[in-house]
Design a protein around this motif. Structure first.
Motif, PDB file in Angstrom:
ATOM      1  N   LEU A 114       0.847  -1.180   0.000  1.00  0.00           N
ATOM      2  CA  LEU A 114       0.000   0.000   0.000  1.00  0.00           C
ATOM      3  C   LEU A 114       0.890   1.240   0.000  1.00  0.00           C
ATOM      4  O   LEU A 114       1.811   1.349   0.811  1.00  0.00           O
ATOM      5  N   PHE A 115       0.583   2.140  -0.915  1.00  0.00           N
ATOM      6  CA  PHE A 115       1.350   3.376  -1.061  1.00  0.00           C
ATOM      7  C   PHE A 115       0.412   4.567  -0.964  1.00  0.00           C
ATOM      8  O   PHE A 115      -0.789   4.464  -1.198  1.00  0.00           O
ATOM      9  N   ARG A 116       1.003   5.696  -0.668  1.00  0.00           N
ATOM     10  CA  ARG A 116       0.308   6.976  -0.702  1.00  0.00           C
ATOM     11  C   ARG A 116       0.876   7.747  -1.873  1.00  0.00           C
ATOM     12  O   ARG A 116       2.106   7.757  -2.092  1.00  0.00           O
ATOM     13  N   ALA A 117      -0.004   8.379  -2.633  1.00  0.00           N
ATOM     14  CA  ALA A 117       0.413   9.211  -3.757  1.00  0.00           C
ATOM     15  C   ALA A 117      -0.013  10.647  -3.490  1.00  0.00           C
ATOM     16  O   ALA A 117      -1.163  10.906  -3.145  1.00  0.00           O
ATOM     17  N   ARG A 118       0.925  11.555  -3.644  1.00  0.00           N
ATOM     18  CA  ARG A 118       0.637  12.992  -3.552  1.00  0.00           C
ATOM     19  C   ARG A 118       0.920  13.562  -4.931  1.00  0.00           C
ATOM     20  O   ARG A 118       2.045  13.469  -5.429  1.00  0.00           O
ATOM     21  N   ILE A 119      -0.092  14.153  -5.544  1.00  0.00           N
ATOM     22  CA  ILE A 119       0.031  14.659  -6.905  1.00  0.00           C
ATOM     23  C   ILE A 119      -0.010  16.179  -6.875  1.00  0.00           C
ATOM     24  O   ILE A 119      -0.967  16.783  -6.368  1.00  0.00           O
ATOM     25  N   TYR A 120       1.045  16.785  -7.410  1.00  0.00           N
ATOM     26  CA  TYR A 120       1.142  18.238  -7.530  1.00  0.00           C
ATOM     27  C   TYR A 120       0.849  18.623  -8.978  1.00  0.00           C
ATOM     28  O   TYR A 120       1.427  18.055  -9.905  1.00  0.00           O
ATOM     29  N   TYR A 121      -0.017  19.590  -9.153  1.00  0.00           N
ATOM     30  CA  TYR A 121      -0.386  20.108 -10.466  1.00  0.00           C
ATOM     31  C   TYR A 121       0.171  21.522 -10.549  1.00  0.00           C
ATOM     32  O   TYR A 121      -0.279  22.404  -9.823  1.00  0.00           O
ATOM     33  N   LYS A 122       1.138  21.737 -11.441  1.00  0.00           N
ATOM     34  CA  LYS A 122       1.867  23.004 -11.460  1.00  0.00           C
ATOM     35  C   LYS A 122       1.619  23.796 -12.746  1.00  0.00           C
ATOM     36  O   LYS A 122       1.463  23.213 -13.825  1.00  0.00           O
ATOM     37  N   ASP A 123       1.641  25.102 -12.597  1.00  0.00           N
ATOM     38  CA  ASP A 123       1.548  26.047 -13.727  1.00  0.00           C
ATOM     39  C   ASP A 123       0.365  25.761 -14.642  1.00  0.00           C
ATOM     40  O   ASP A 123       0.479  25.854 -15.871  1.00  0.00           O
TER      41      ASP A 123
END
Length: 159
Positions: A114-123
């Motif tokens: 099990l993993f955690r994903a953090r998604i950054y949406y830039k510009d």
């Protein structure tokens, strides 16, 4: 600690790309609801659909950590931040545009669990009027976790 970093240009056909366990089908047909489109994130067992603001090639960076990393410093270039759980039943994570040929798609060995994903949406605001050119980019941080935490929107571009 950072274990691995990969930068790719992915063809975000239909305004999306996938991160998925190699052993799952990756079907997000039912997952792309109006709410999912708005939050730029669709989820199913073993697959994450990352929404984009262009359906062209987009710069994407993946960082794999051995524990939760610090959140990136607040910046005017980061417009959205989503977090979600990601289940891996095989060793390999596949990274692909939704119309890429799956056997040829990029693979990253991250292991089972099990993993955690953090998604950054830039510009997201740096897009040409015709939507073909832009400076938008997407950065995904992954790390192992011991229990599911669910979906969290840490920063919403529309607020």
């Amino acid at each position: 600690m950072l274990i691995k970093e990969i930068s790719l240009e992915l063809f975000a056909d239909y305004f999306q790309f996938y991160i998925q366990d190699e052993s799952v089908s990756g079907d997000l047909t039912e997952a792309w609801t109006d709410i999912a489109v708005e939050r730029l994130l669709a989820l199913n067992h073993g697959v994450i659909g990352v929404g984009t603001v262009r359906n062209m090639d987009v710069l994407t960076t993946f960082r794999i950590y051995d524990e939760e990393p610090d959140i990136l410093a607040e910046s005017i270039s980061i417009h959205q931040i989503n977090e979600c759980d990601f289940i891996m039943e095989s060793e390999n994570m596949v990274v692909a545009g939704c119309t890429d040929y799956f056997p040829d798609a990029h693979r990253v060995k991250i292991g089972k669990g099990l993993f955690r994903a953090r998604i950054y949406y830039k510009d997201l605001d740096k897009i040409s009027d015709d939507g073909l050119e832009g400076e938008d980019s997407y950065e995904i941080h992954l790390w192992p976790i011991s229990k599911k935490l669910g979906l969290k929107i840490l920063k919403n571009r529309n607020i």
